[in-house]
Design an enzyme around this catalytic site. Structure first.
Site, PDB file in Angstrom:
ATOM      1  CG  ASP A   8      -2.289   0.681   0.835  1.00  0.00           C
ATOM      2  OD1 ASP A   8      -2.276   1.721   0.136  1.00  0.00           O
ATOM      3  OD2 ASP A   8      -3.339   0.156   1.239  1.00  0.00           O
TER       4      ASP A   8
ATOM      5  N   GLY B 145       4.510   1.324  -1.563  1.00  0.00           N
ATOM      6  CA  GLY B 145       4.656   1.585  -2.987  1.00  0.00           C
ATOM      7  C   GLY B 145       3.300   1.711  -3.648  1.00  0.00           C
TER       8      GLY B 145
ATOM      9  CG  PHE C 291      -2.238  -0.948  -6.484  1.00  0.00           C
ATOM     10  CD1 PHE C 291      -2.538   0.229  -7.142  1.00  0.00           C
ATOM     11  CD2 PHE C 291      -3.079  -1.361  -5.463  1.00  0.00           C
ATOM     12  CE1 PHE C 291      -3.646   0.984  -6.795  1.00  0.00           C
ATOM     13  CE2 PHE C 291      -4.204  -0.606  -5.106  1.00  0.00           C
ATOM     14  CZ  PHE C 291      -4.479   0.559  -5.785  1.00  0.00           C
TER      15      PHE C 291
ATOM     16  CG  HIS D  61     -14.947   0.778  -5.870  1.00  0.00           C
ATOM     17  ND1 HIS D  61     -16.058   0.890  -5.063  1.00  0.00           N
ATOM     18  CD2 HIS D  61     -13.882   0.921  -5.039  1.00  0.00           C
ATOM     19  CE1 HIS D  61     -15.686   1.085  -3.815  1.00  0.00           C
ATOM     20  NE2 HIS D  61     -14.371   1.117  -3.779  1.00  0.00           N
TER      21      HIS D  61
END
Length: 339
Positions: free
Chosen positions: A199, A225, A227, A245
């Site tokens: 995260d 970091g 994604f 979402h």
């Protein structure tokens, strides 16, 4: 529509903003926690919650008229099913939703016209930057946002883990894992499982503390970091829970392609996300999609998820509803890498 029905509709529309503030105020006082099924006089329990009985009674009377709380003899109040959701121990965490709604959602709707005219997220106008950049630069707000999500997440993560089939898995990678709620629950269920949680760096302090308290530090690696660029390799199960979402289609597609580049043959991708119907949506689904639109994301149908996955070289392998009271449209979507 009769005049009475028109009046009732106008009342529901016009009371929306004050209703959420009134419910939040009585919840913060702890009124639902000291009431039960039998009506109590407001003068009696006002002292318990540190409130003035006159404005408290008038507020509860107004809320009773809108089907929150029940008024017995004048000035005597009790819980009903709706008010019971405001209790601290309620499985439907309405308190957390109220807090997030007031602090985060209502300001977004004040700039809905901006989004309608420009196609750009209202959050960019309000915060002067994309929503998650704002959270990165305001760690206190970020931590409170994470705590609110964590309080509402445990119930549906428990249901999701029932369906994930992790018995044969060795390494679980949670992308956008927040405060570590899902990872902790997965590791507790599966003693031989190890995990990596990725995260944003500002989010990791809460996850680090959670792993320490749960004595799981040696089984979970925390990685700060993005994604979009830093997806760890070496997992056999990858999970993205309540993250896709947050993004528009182009950004979500980029995210999934990054994940695909990191996933080895034989691995699985699990997505925990709301899935809306292809046809007319419910009121709650429509509202949720508007909220996501205002921060730059969208709710999607299963066919839309399948298309995104296909563009990223994943094949849809299945989808199971795992909805709870707090998240009735939630699904566990499974995908496998394709060449």
């Amino acid at each position: 529509m009769t005049p009475e029905e028109q009046s009732a509709l106008l009342m529901r529309v016009s009371t929306g903003s004050w209703l959420i503030h009134a419910l939040d105020a009585v919840a913060r006082l702890g009124v639902p926690d000291v009431l039960g099924d039998e009506p109590r006089p407001v003068e009696e329990f006002a002292d318990e919650v540190g409130a003035d009985p006159d404005p408290l009674g008038r507020t509860l009377r107004a809320l009773s008229a809108l089907d929150f709380f029940t008024e017995g003899p004048r000035g005597h109040f009790a819980l009903n099913e709706a008010a019971r959701m405001l209790r601290a121990d309620s499985p439907a965490p309405l308190r957390a939703f109220l807090s997030v709604g007031i602090e985060r959602v209502l300001p977004l709707f004040s700039e809905l016209e901006h989004t309608l005219r420009t196609g750009r997220p209202a959050a960019e106008k309000i915060y002067g930057m994309p929503y998650f950049e704002y959270l990165d630069s305001h760690p206190d707000a970020d931590r409170e946002f994470t705590r609110s999500l964590g309080r509402s997440a445990a119930a549906f993560f428990d249901t999701a883990l029932d369906r994930m089939d992790l018995d044969g898995a060795e390494h679980f990678v949670d992308l956008g894992g927040g405060d570590g709620t899902l990872v902790e629950m997965a590791l507790r269920r599966h003693p031989r499982l190890t995990a990596t949680l990725l995260d944003r760096p500002a989010m990791l302090s809460a996850a680090r503390e959670r792993m320490r308290k749960a004595d799981l530090t040696d089984r979970c690696t925390l990685v700060g970091g993005s994604f979009f660029t830093d997806v760890p390799t070496g997992g056999d199960v990858y999970c993205i829970a309540r993250c896709l979402h947050n993004w528009d289609d182009d950004t979500a597609r980029t995210l999934l392609r990054t994940v695909r580049d990191a996933t080895p043959k034989g691995s699985r991708l699990l997505i925990v996300e709301d899935v809306v119907p292809d046809g007319p949506v419910t009121a709650t689904a429509g509202y949720s999609d508007l909220v996501m639109m205002l921060i730059g994301g969208r709710e999607r149908t299963l066919s839309e998820y399948e298309a995104l996955l296909g563009d990223a070289r994943f094949a849809l392998a299945g989808a199971q509803p795992i909805g709870t009271v707090a998240a009735p449209r939630l699904h566990l979507v499974e995908a496998v890498p394709q060449e």
